[in-house]
Write an enzyme that holds these catalytic residues in place. Structure first.
Site, PDB file in Angstrom:
ATOM      1  N   ASP A 164       6.814  12.255  -0.727  1.00 33.66           N
ATOM      2  CA  ASP A 164       8.119  12.871  -0.990  1.00 33.66           C
ATOM      3  C   ASP A 164       8.286  14.122  -0.119  1.00 33.66           C
ATOM      4  O   ASP A 164       9.362  14.368   0.435  1.00 33.66           O
ATOM      5  CB  ASP A 164       8.221  13.247  -2.471  1.00 33.66           C
ATOM      6  CG  ASP A 164       7.850  12.086  -3.374  1.00 33.66           C
ATOM      7  OD1 ASP A 164       8.637  11.139  -3.468  1.00 33.66           O
ATOM      8  OD2 ASP A 164       6.732  12.095  -3.933  1.00 33.66           O
ATOM      9  N   HIS A 192       6.735  12.274  -9.509  1.00 34.15           N
ATOM     10  CA  HIS A 192       7.009  11.372  -8.382  1.00 34.15           C
ATOM     11  C   HIS A 192       7.932  10.273  -8.906  1.00 34.15           C
ATOM     12  O   HIS A 192       7.507   9.173  -9.236  1.00 34.15           O
ATOM     13  CB  HIS A 192       5.709  10.780  -7.833  1.00 34.15           C
ATOM     14  CG  HIS A 192       5.944   9.707  -6.805  1.00 34.15           C
ATOM     15  ND1 HIS A 192       6.586   9.940  -5.608  1.00 34.15           N
ATOM     16  CD2 HIS A 192       5.645   8.382  -6.807  1.00 34.15           C
ATOM     17  CE1 HIS A 192       6.667   8.811  -4.930  1.00 34.15           C
ATOM     18  NE2 HIS A 192       6.109   7.851  -5.635  1.00 34.15           N
TER      19      HIS A 192
HETATM   20  P1  NAD Z   1       0.038  -4.245  -3.620  1.00 34.09           P
HETATM   21  O1  NAD Z   1       0.503  -5.105  -4.743  1.00 34.09           O
HETATM   22  O2  NAD Z   1       0.229  -4.678  -2.218  1.00 34.09           O
HETATM   23  O3  NAD Z   1      -1.512  -3.941  -3.818  1.00 34.09           O
HETATM   24  C1  NAD Z   1      -2.046  -3.529  -5.033  1.00 34.09           C
HETATM   25  C2  NAD Z   1      -3.471  -4.037  -5.073  1.00 34.09           C
HETATM   26  O4  NAD Z   1      -4.086  -3.473  -6.231  1.00 34.09           O
HETATM   27  C3  NAD Z   1      -3.588  -5.559  -5.182  1.00 34.09           C
HETATM   28  O5  NAD Z   1      -4.415  -6.057  -4.164  1.00 34.09           O
HETATM   29  C4  NAD Z   1      -4.199  -5.756  -6.576  1.00 34.09           C
HETATM   30  O6  NAD Z   1      -5.087  -6.881  -6.632  1.00 34.09           O
HETATM   31  C5  NAD Z   1      -4.958  -4.448  -6.739  1.00 34.09           C
HETATM   32  N1  NAD Z   1      -5.285  -4.121  -8.140  1.00 34.09           N
HETATM   33  C6  NAD Z   1      -4.571  -4.355  -9.260  1.00 34.09           C
HETATM   34  N2  NAD Z   1      -5.239  -3.957 -10.349  1.00 34.09           N
HETATM   35  C7  NAD Z   1      -6.401  -3.417  -9.909  1.00 34.09           C
HETATM   36  C8  NAD Z   1      -7.530  -2.850 -10.560  1.00 34.09           C
HETATM   37  N3  NAD Z   1      -7.588  -2.726 -11.892  1.00 34.09           N
HETATM   38  N4  NAD Z   1      -8.552  -2.424  -9.801  1.00 34.09           N
HETATM   39  C9  NAD Z   1      -8.520  -2.557  -8.458  1.00 34.09           C
HETATM   40  N5  NAD Z   1      -7.498  -3.118  -7.778  1.00 34.09           N
HETATM   41  C10 NAD Z   1      -6.443  -3.535  -8.507  1.00 34.09           C
HETATM   42  O7  NAD Z   1       0.700  -2.798  -3.868  1.00 34.09           O
HETATM   43  P2  NAD Z   1       0.840  -1.594  -2.822  1.00 34.09           P
HETATM   44  O8  NAD Z   1       2.118  -1.745  -2.093  1.00 34.09           O
HETATM   45  O9  NAD Z   1      -0.424  -1.419  -2.080  1.00 34.09           O
HETATM   46  O10 NAD Z   1       1.080  -0.374  -3.846  1.00 34.09           O
HETATM   47  C11 NAD Z   1       0.058   0.054  -4.717  1.00 34.09           C
HETATM   48  C12 NAD Z   1       0.603   1.113  -5.687  1.00 34.09           C
HETATM   49  O11 NAD Z   1       0.971   2.296  -4.987  1.00 34.09           O
HETATM   50  C13 NAD Z   1       1.852   0.668  -6.445  1.00 34.09           C
HETATM   51  O12 NAD Z   1       1.750   1.105  -7.799  1.00 34.09           O
HETATM   52  C14 NAD Z   1       2.964   1.421  -5.743  1.00 34.09           C
HETATM   53  O13 NAD Z   1       4.087   1.610  -6.562  1.00 34.09           O
HETATM   54  C15 NAD Z   1       2.270   2.731  -5.456  1.00 34.09           C
HETATM   55  N6  NAD Z   1       2.871   3.600  -4.436  1.00 34.09           N
HETATM   56  C16 NAD Z   1       2.856   4.945  -4.660  1.00 34.09           C
HETATM   57  C17 NAD Z   1       3.387   5.822  -3.723  1.00 34.09           C
HETATM   58  C18 NAD Z   1       3.411   7.322  -3.962  1.00 34.09           C
HETATM   59  O14 NAD Z   1       4.068   8.025  -3.176  1.00 34.09           O
HETATM   60  N7  NAD Z   1       2.742   7.885  -4.970  1.00 34.09           N
HETATM   61  C19 NAD Z   1       3.932   5.314  -2.547  1.00 34.09           C
HETATM   62  C20 NAD Z   1       3.925   3.933  -2.326  1.00 34.09           C
HETATM   63  C21 NAD Z   1       3.390   3.079  -3.293  1.00 34.09           C
HETATM   64  C1  LMR Z   2       7.534   5.239  -2.978  1.00 34.75           C
HETATM   65  O1  LMR Z   2       7.900   6.377  -3.257  1.00 34.75           O
HETATM   66  O2  LMR Z   2       7.855   4.663  -1.920  1.00 34.75           O
HETATM   67  C2  LMR Z   2       6.610   4.526  -3.937  1.00 34.75           C
HETATM   68  O3  LMR Z   2       6.383   5.298  -5.080  1.00 34.75           O
HETATM   69  C3  LMR Z   2       7.067   3.159  -4.245  1.00 34.75           C
HETATM   70  C4  LMR Z   2       8.235   3.167  -5.196  1.00 34.75           C
HETATM   71  O4  LMR Z   2       8.184   2.440  -6.194  1.00 34.75           O
HETATM   72  O5  LMR Z   2       9.197   3.893  -4.942  1.00 34.75           O
END
Ligand code: NAD
Ligand code: LMR
Length: 332
Positions: A164, A192
């Protein structure tokens, strides 16, 4: 160098290693961008059983990069093994939201992941463990993990709002026609989520107060909502949640934590509240923070005007609601 290779590697655990953020993140860690060019790393990849094979494929590619700093890769579906001796834990593994969902909607789906991971960090991680939660809802997941790690100082559990922060830098730079590295003292406050408060009231752009360069209507009607809703806009456009920019922000967060912030700036991170700015103690909220290379400190004594106060209060109210929800779910 041969000298670096002899140093004891840092253990970096990445959960959700086979996911899309994992794929963007692991190569940057192994290349030295997370902990710097003098620190070899041992990667520990945690996945659910059905994704271990895919993680093994990524590990084959990591091998094929022949990174000099990569001391080894372990892949496991065992949460205890994943955090044994961990110095840096990147808790990414969680379901991403899809179009139409808010991040808080993920609480019941993802909250359960973070209690056992907090307990495993408590049981086996290195004394200096640093934890960054990326999986959503990131602040409350960090709160859950910290709650299950009574022997680890709560300050070591952080939630990612650096994405962000970077989004806010990019929007303000574009609007003012200046470079992102000419901007200082931007802040993301709160959760967030769409209630976050991207705050430029103290920012400067090449030394000039941002509020002299942009008008209040742009801030309220464009800047704040664009930053706060950027995650949804990416999902809408890309058909999947942000991945490379999220991985980049995770690298930035840890790199700033271990290198420290520059003397003339701060950054934003979700850290445990000590009651500063009226944020209830114990909540993981985004604040303006500095790092001395070991720990984060909340920048003290900033004056919040009435509009800022109201925006921060609204985001904190959502964090309080999320805390109530995880209590009701029995997760803390
Ligand atoms: P994705 O679905 O591509 O990958 C998630 C992975 O986590 C999968 O491979 C799944 O098998 C694995 N997983 C699920 N449960 C698990 C567990 N208990 N232990 C270990 N691995 C496990 O998702 P992504 O696009 O990589 O996003 C991951 C997370 O990050 C999501 O919750 C997304 O919303 C979040 N995210 C946060 C931010 C932020 O700014 N804070 C930004 C982008 C994404
Ligand atoms: C983001 O900010 O891109 C991630 O937290 C993914 C989402 O759900 O917005």
């Amino acid at each position: 160098s041969a000298q670096n290779a002899e140093k004891t590697p840092a253990v970096v655990t990445v959960t959700g290693a086979a996911g899309q953020i994992g794929y963007a993140l692991l190569f940057r860690i192994a290349s030295g961008q997370l902990l710097g060019p003098d620190t070899p790393v041992r990667l520990r990849l945690l996945e659910v059983p059905q994704a271990v094979r895919a993680a093994e494929g990524t590990a084959m590619e990591l091998d094929d990069c022949a990174f000099p700093l990569l001391a080894g890769i372990d892949i496991t579906d065992d949460v205890r093994a994943a955090f044994d001796g961990t110095n840096v834990a990147l808790l990414v593994g969680a379901r991403p939201r899809t179009a139409g969902m808010e991040r808080g909607d993920l609480l019941s789906a993802n909250g359960g992941i973070f209690a056992p991971q907090g307990a495993a960090i408590n049981a086996g991680a290195a004394d200096d463990v640093k934890v960054l939660v990326v999986g959503n809802p990131a602040n409350t997941n960090a709160f859950i993990a910290a709650s299950h790690a009574p022997d680890v100082p709560a300050e070591r559990f952080t939630a990612m709002t650096r994405l962000d922060h970077n989004r806010a830098l990019a929007q303000l730079a574009a609007r003012t026609g200046r470079r992102v590295d000419e901007i200082r003292h931007l802040t993301i406050w709160g959760n967030h989520s769409a209630t976050q408060f991207p705050d430029l009231t103290r920012a400067t752009v090449a030394g000039t107060p941002a509020t002299d360069l942009v008008d209040a209507a742009w801030v309220a009607d464009t800047f704040i909502p664009t930053v706060a809703k950027r995650g949804a806009a990416i999902i809408e456009a890309r058909g999947a949640s942000s991945a490379a920019s999220a991985a980049n922000a995770a690298v930035d967060h840890v790199r700033t934590w271990v290198d420290g912030t520059p003397a003339d700036d701060w950054t934003s991170a979700g850290v445990v509240s000590d009651g500063s700015y009226g944020v209830p103690e114990g909540l993981i909220s985004s604040f303006p923070v500095t790092s001395d290379g070991t720990s984060w400190s909340i920048v003290p004594d900033l004056e919040l005007d009435a509009d800022s106060r109201a925006r921060l209060d609204a985001s904190v109210a959502e964090l309080v609601e999320e805390r109530e929800a995880v209590r009701a779910l029995g997760l803390v």
